[in-house]
Design a protein around this motif. Structure first.
Motif, PDB file in Angstrom:
ATOM      1  N   ASP A  44       0.191 -14.350  15.089  1.00 18.04           N
ATOM      2  CA  ASP A  44       0.518 -13.542  16.239  1.00 18.04           C
ATOM      3  C   ASP A  44      -0.176 -13.891  17.574  1.00 18.04           C
ATOM      4  O   ASP A  44       0.252 -13.983  18.584  1.00 18.04           O
ATOM      5  N   ALA A  45      -1.471 -14.181  17.038  1.00 21.61           N
ATOM      6  CA  ALA A  45      -2.631 -14.708  18.234  1.00 21.61           C
ATOM      7  C   ALA A  45      -1.797 -16.006  18.826  1.00 21.61           C
ATOM      8  O   ALA A  45      -1.919 -16.481  20.052  1.00 21.61           O
ATOM      9  N   ALA A  46      -1.596 -16.749  17.940  1.00 21.54           N
ATOM     10  CA  ALA A  46      -1.104 -18.324  18.207  1.00 21.54           C
ATOM     11  C   ALA A  46       0.278 -18.220  19.188  1.00 21.54           C
ATOM     12  O   ALA A  46       0.242 -18.861  20.107  1.00 21.54           O
ATOM     13  N   THR A  74       4.258 -21.617   8.696  1.00 23.90           N
ATOM     14  CA  THR A  74       5.563 -20.625   8.140  1.00 23.90           C
ATOM     15  C   THR A  74       5.345 -19.473   8.809  1.00 23.90           C
ATOM     16  O   THR A  74       6.412 -19.063   9.453  1.00 23.90           O
ATOM     17  N   ALA A  75       4.619 -18.731   9.249  1.00 26.44           N
ATOM     18  CA  ALA A  75       4.379 -17.539   9.917  1.00 26.44           C
ATOM     19  C   ALA A  75       4.457 -17.684  11.308  1.00 26.44           C
ATOM     20  O   ALA A  75       5.250 -17.187  12.221  1.00 26.44           O
ATOM     21  N   VAL A  76       4.116 -18.941  11.890  1.00 28.48           N
ATOM     22  CA  VAL A  76       4.310 -18.934  13.283  1.00 28.48           C
ATOM     23  C   VAL A  76       5.506 -19.852  13.846  1.00 28.48           C
ATOM     24  O   VAL A  76       5.910 -19.766  14.902  1.00 28.48           O
ATOM     25  N   GLU A  77       6.266 -20.287  12.745  1.00 27.67           N
ATOM     26  CA  GLU A  77       7.701 -21.117  13.070  1.00 27.67           C
ATOM     27  C   GLU A  77       8.538 -20.351  13.660  1.00 27.67           C
ATOM     28  O   GLU A  77       9.194 -20.789  14.665  1.00 27.67           O
ATOM     29  N   GLY A  78       8.639 -18.966  13.423  1.00 25.96           N
ATOM     30  CA  GLY A  78       9.488 -17.988  14.337  1.00 25.96           C
ATOM     31  C   GLY A  78       9.062 -17.877  15.616  1.00 25.96           C
ATOM     32  O   GLY A  78       9.872 -17.354  16.325  1.00 25.96           O
ATOM     33  N   LYS A  79       7.994 -18.287  15.965  1.00 23.97           N
ATOM     34  CA  LYS A  79       7.599 -18.044  17.357  1.00 23.97           C
ATOM     35  C   LYS A  79       7.654 -19.321  18.311  1.00 23.97           C
ATOM     36  O   LYS A  79       6.842 -19.076  19.325  1.00 23.97           O
ATOM     37  N   LEU A  80       8.152 -20.375  17.679  1.00 23.44           N
ATOM     38  CA  LEU A  80       7.987 -21.653  18.217  1.00 23.44           C
ATOM     39  C   LEU A  80       9.053 -21.998  19.343  1.00 23.44           C
ATOM     40  O   LEU A  80       8.981 -22.751  20.164  1.00 23.44           O
ATOM     41  N   LYS A  81      10.144 -21.058  19.199  1.00 22.46           N
ATOM     42  CA  LYS A  81      11.296 -21.229  20.178  1.00 22.46           C
ATOM     43  C   LYS A  81      10.844 -21.670  21.798  1.00 22.46           C
ATOM     44  O   LYS A  81      10.159 -20.766  22.208  1.00 22.46           O
ATOM     45  N   ASP A  82      11.203 -22.772  22.201  1.00 24.31           N
ATOM     46  CA  ASP A  82      11.001 -23.333  23.595  1.00 24.31           C
ATOM     47  C   ASP A  82       9.509 -23.338  24.151  1.00 24.31           C
ATOM     48  O   ASP A  82       9.148 -23.482  25.204  1.00 24.31           O
TER      49      ASP A  82
END
Ligand SMILES: Cc1cc2nc3c(=O)[nH]c(=O)nc-3n(C[C@H](O)[C@H](O)[C@H](O)COP(=O)(O)O)c2cc1C
Length: 139
Positions: A44-46, A74-82
């Protein structure tokens, strides 16, 4: 100004040395940057940063470190779009396959991946890492 985080896992210090040199390069180029070992942050922080430089050495058999960094990625992967993402890490005897796989995974998650990812064999050439950080600041 955009906010950049350099987040890394390192067992014997080589990827940590890369992270510090990349942080220096980003700072030299005027970026606002936070350096964090992966143990001190979470997905979340990342995800709240505009740009991420993520570091992990080649471990296992050409894979990300499995106990801490793997679950974090794996957890941050869903937040990487764009999101603009630079990948880096140290390796030993391989040919960098872990980085090619990791880059492909980040691109599939929608990240805008910087260059090819920076790999350094064992102890890094810090000036190469600093230059990588400077270029990422302008990306
Ligand atoms: C358990 C373990 C597995 C490793 N697996 C690989 C590998 O598959 N390919 C490779 O090139 N190097 C491998 N290495 C070497 C590390 O990537 C190399 O020593 C690197 O510099 C470690 O970075 P660090 O100091 O940031 O932990 C492995 C090292 C360890 C301890």
């Amino acid at each position: 100004m955009s906010k950049t985080a350099v987040i890394y896992w390192s067992g014997t210090g080589n990827t940590e040395a890369m992270a510090k040199a990349i942080e220096n390069g980003l700072k030299d180029a005027g970026a606002e940057v936070t350096l964090l070992s992966v143990e001190k942050t979470d997905a979340d922080a990342a995800g709240a940063f505009d740009k991420l430089a993520l570091g992990c050495p080649s471990m296992g058999d050409e894979s990300l470190e499995e106990e801490i960094f793997g679950p974090f990625f794996t957890a941050v992967e869903g937040k990487l779009k764009d999101k603009k993402v630079a990948l880096f890490g140290s390796y030993g005897w391989g040919d960098g396959q872990w980085m090619r796989d990791w880059r492909e995974r980040a691109a599939k998650a929608g990240a805008v991946v910087f260059e090819e990812g920076l790999i350094q064999q064992e102890a890094p050439d810090e000036s190469v890492c600093t230059e990588f950080g400077k270029r990422f600041a302008g990306f």
